[in-house]
Scaffold this motif. Sequence first.
Motif, short mmCIF file in Angstrom:
data_model
loop_
_atom_site.label_atom_id
_atom_site.label_comp_id
_atom_site.label_asym_id
_atom_site.label_seq_id
_atom_site.Cartn_x
_atom_site.Cartn_y
_atom_site.Cartn_z
N PHE A 140 17.07 -23.55 -23.89
CA PHE A 140 18.50 -23.80 -23.93
C PHE A 140 18.90 -24.58 -25.19
CE2 PHE A 140 17.54 -23.37 -19.39
CZ PHE A 140 18.49 -22.44 -19.00
N VAL A 141 18.11 -25.60 -25.52
CA VAL A 141 18.37 -26.39 -26.73
C VAL A 141 18.18 -25.53 -27.97
CG1 VAL A 141 17.59 -28.36 -28.10
CG2 VAL A 141 17.75 -28.55 -25.60
N LEU A 142 17.17 -24.68 -27.98
CA LEU A 142 16.94 -23.79 -29.11
C LEU A 142 18.13 -22.87 -29.34
CD1 LEU A 142 15.20 -22.59 -31.32
CD2 LEU A 142 14.02 -21.23 -29.60
N ALA A 143 18.72 -22.36 -28.26
CA ALA A 143 19.89 -21.49 -28.38
C ALA A 143 21.07 -22.24 -28.96
CB ALA A 143 20.24 -20.90 -27.02
N VAL A 144 21.23 -23.52 -28.57
CA VAL A 144 22.33 -24.33 -29.10
C VAL A 144 22.17 -24.53 -30.60
CG1 VAL A 144 23.38 -26.62 -29.10
CG2 VAL A 144 22.77 -25.55 -26.94
N TYR A 145 21.00 -25.01 -31.00
CA TYR A 145 20.77 -25.30 -32.41
C TYR A 145 20.83 -24.04 -33.27
CZ TYR A 145 19.34 -30.06 -31.19
OH TYR A 145 19.33 -31.37 -30.74
N ARG A 146 20.35 -22.94 -32.73
CA ARG A 146 20.36 -21.70 -33.50
C ARG A 146 21.79 -21.26 -33.80
NH1 ARG A 146 17.33 -15.98 -32.05
NH2 ARG A 146 18.38 -14.73 -33.62
N ASN A 147 22.67 -21.34 -32.81
CA ASN A 147 24.07 -20.97 -33.02
C ASN A 147 24.77 -21.91 -34.00
OD1 ASN A 147 25.27 -18.67 -31.15
ND2 ASN A 147 23.67 -19.69 -29.98
N ILE A 148 24.43 -23.19 -33.93
CA ILE A 148 25.03 -24.16 -34.85
C ILE A 148 24.61 -23.87 -36.29
CG2 ILE A 148 25.04 -26.59 -35.54
CD1 ILE A 148 24.87 -27.33 -32.58
N VAL A 149 23.31 -23.62 -36.49
CA VAL A 149 22.82 -23.30 -37.84
C VAL A 149 23.46 -22.02 -38.37
CG1 VAL A 149 20.78 -22.62 -39.16
CG2 VAL A 149 20.63 -24.51 -37.56
N ALA A 150 23.56 -21.01 -37.51
CA ALA A 150 24.17 -19.75 -37.93
C ALA A 150 25.63 -19.95 -38.32
CB ALA A 150 24.07 -18.72 -36.80
N THR A 151 26.35 -20.79 -37.58
CA THR A 151 27.75 -21.08 -37.92
C THR A 151 27.85 -21.73 -39.28
OG1 THR A 151 28.26 -21.42 -35.56
CG2 THR A 151 29.84 -22.26 -37.16
N ILE A 152 26.97 -22.69 -39.55
CA ILE A 152 26.98 -23.39 -40.84
C ILE A 152 26.65 -22.43 -41.98
CG2 ILE A 152 25.82 -25.19 -42.18
CD1 ILE A 152 25.43 -26.73 -39.56
N VAL A 153 25.73 -21.49 -41.74
CA VAL A 153 25.34 -20.55 -42.77
C VAL A 153 26.47 -19.58 -43.11
CG1 VAL A 153 23.80 -18.60 -43.29
CG2 VAL A 153 22.87 -20.69 -42.29
N PHE A 154 27.14 -19.05 -42.09
CA PHE A 154 28.15 -18.02 -42.31
C PHE A 154 29.49 -18.59 -42.78
CE2 PHE A 154 25.59 -15.09 -39.69
CZ PHE A 154 25.75 -13.94 -40.44
N ALA A 155 29.83 -19.81 -42.38
CA ALA A 155 31.16 -20.35 -42.62
C ALA A 155 31.59 -20.34 -44.10
CB ALA A 155 31.26 -21.77 -42.05
N PRO A 156 30.74 -20.79 -45.05
CA PRO A 156 31.19 -20.78 -46.45
C PRO A 156 31.48 -19.37 -46.96
CG PRO A 156 29.26 -22.18 -46.18
CD PRO A 156 29.42 -21.41 -44.91
N PHE A 157 30.63 -18.40 -46.62
CA PHE A 157 30.86 -17.02 -47.06
C PHE A 157 32.16 -16.47 -46.47
CE2 PHE A 157 26.21 -17.49 -47.29
CZ PHE A 157 26.01 -17.16 -48.62
N ALA A 158 32.37 -16.76 -45.20
CA ALA A 158 33.60 -16.27 -44.54
C ALA A 158 34.84 -16.90 -45.16
CB ALA A 158 33.53 -16.58 -43.04
N PHE A 159 34.75 -18.19 -45.49
CA PHE A 159 35.92 -18.90 -46.01
C PHE A 159 36.31 -18.39 -47.40
CE2 PHE A 159 37.81 -22.41 -48.43
CZ PHE A 159 38.89 -22.71 -47.63
N PHE A 160 35.32 -18.22 -48.28
CA PHE A 160 35.63 -17.85 -49.66
C PHE A 160 35.80 -16.35 -49.87
CE2 PHE A 160 33.55 -22.03 -50.22
CZ PHE A 160 34.55 -22.66 -50.94
N LEU A 161 35.02 -15.53 -49.18
CA LEU A 161 35.04 -14.09 -49.43
C LEU A 161 36.11 -13.36 -48.64
CD1 LEU A 161 31.20 -13.32 -49.57
CD2 LEU A 161 32.78 -13.64 -51.48
#
Length: 357
Positions: free
Chosen positions: A41-62
């Motif tokens: 359960f904790v792994l699923a939480v952290y994985r989604n958080i990391v994925a959000t951080i990774v995608f957010a800059p690309f989504a914001f600028f592109l």
Amino acid sequence: MKAMEMFDKAKPYLAMTSLQLGYAGNSIITKISLNEGMSNFVLAVYRNIVATIVFAPFAFFLERNLRPTITFPIFCQIFTLGLLGPVTNNFYYMGLKFTSPTFGSAMFNLVPVTTFVIAVIFRIEKIRIRQMHSQAKLVGTLVCVSGAMLMTFYKGPVVPMPWPSHNHLKNHDDSDKDMIKGCLCLITSNLSWASLFVFQSWVVKKYPAQLSLVTLVCLMGSLQSIAITLPVERHPSAWEVGFDMKLFTVVYSGVIITGVAYYLQGLCMKIKGPVFATAFFPLGMIITAIMDSIILHQRIYLGSVVGAVVIVTGLYGVLWGEMKEIKLPAITSSEVFPTCHSTTMIIDDELTKPLNM
């Protein structure tokens, strides 16, 4: 010049092979982390958080000028996609804990078949029983299901390997009860993943900003994962992650599997189409089995080998039927894999790969 042209044509194949190596590595390190006591359960939480951080800059600028207004119906759709993500992840991790990376990878091959069945139920996919491609998909589906049942209920003798395969890790692979429990978890994850696949293919038509959609879904998945996990993992120690394999698993799954993998698969789909990308799934299963046996010293049983062969045979029957039915426009790899730096990483509406697995 010819060498450059050959390399250009080989890029999709190299990318998809590298992607399967990445998936296999993720299965192995996730299994190790789960064996070391990390909560799924904790792994699923952290994985989604990391994925959000990774995608957010690309989504914001592109996609600054591409994002449509989020209406209440679109929010509900993103909420549903976000909910399917944690469900898929948690059941997959629980199934992996009770079985093995090889078994989990074999079940992964059933996703295209399950997606096809769900699409038929909701009339997204049409069956023309008199046509060869529909017959191939139907027969292939039945063959895949038979292979999965064979892997679940038949173990058989151990297949000898040229390297040591004694299981030294703490796991539950020798328990038939846990194997069936793990199989049920993987089947539930498979159904959830396929549902995510089908539902996403419908949502992307209404929300064309793909990177923004991925970011929002991962963000929603993070919040929902936290809501699910807090009542289950109340002790603070369950949330602790140091500079160890657990942290590496979180970063690897979030960055490589959710970020880089989604991007590479998107590029390959633009060149060869979704059938080409799906056709590499069995390669991932083979790589996982080899790494599973060498690194984790897992025993490979005859039932797993025969069942995996049956699943692959059925999968290619489904893919052959899909290939005959859908004719995709040809796009040269130079248009998608630029020689110089470019911003052609925006993913189009055809990319209906599940977001969080």
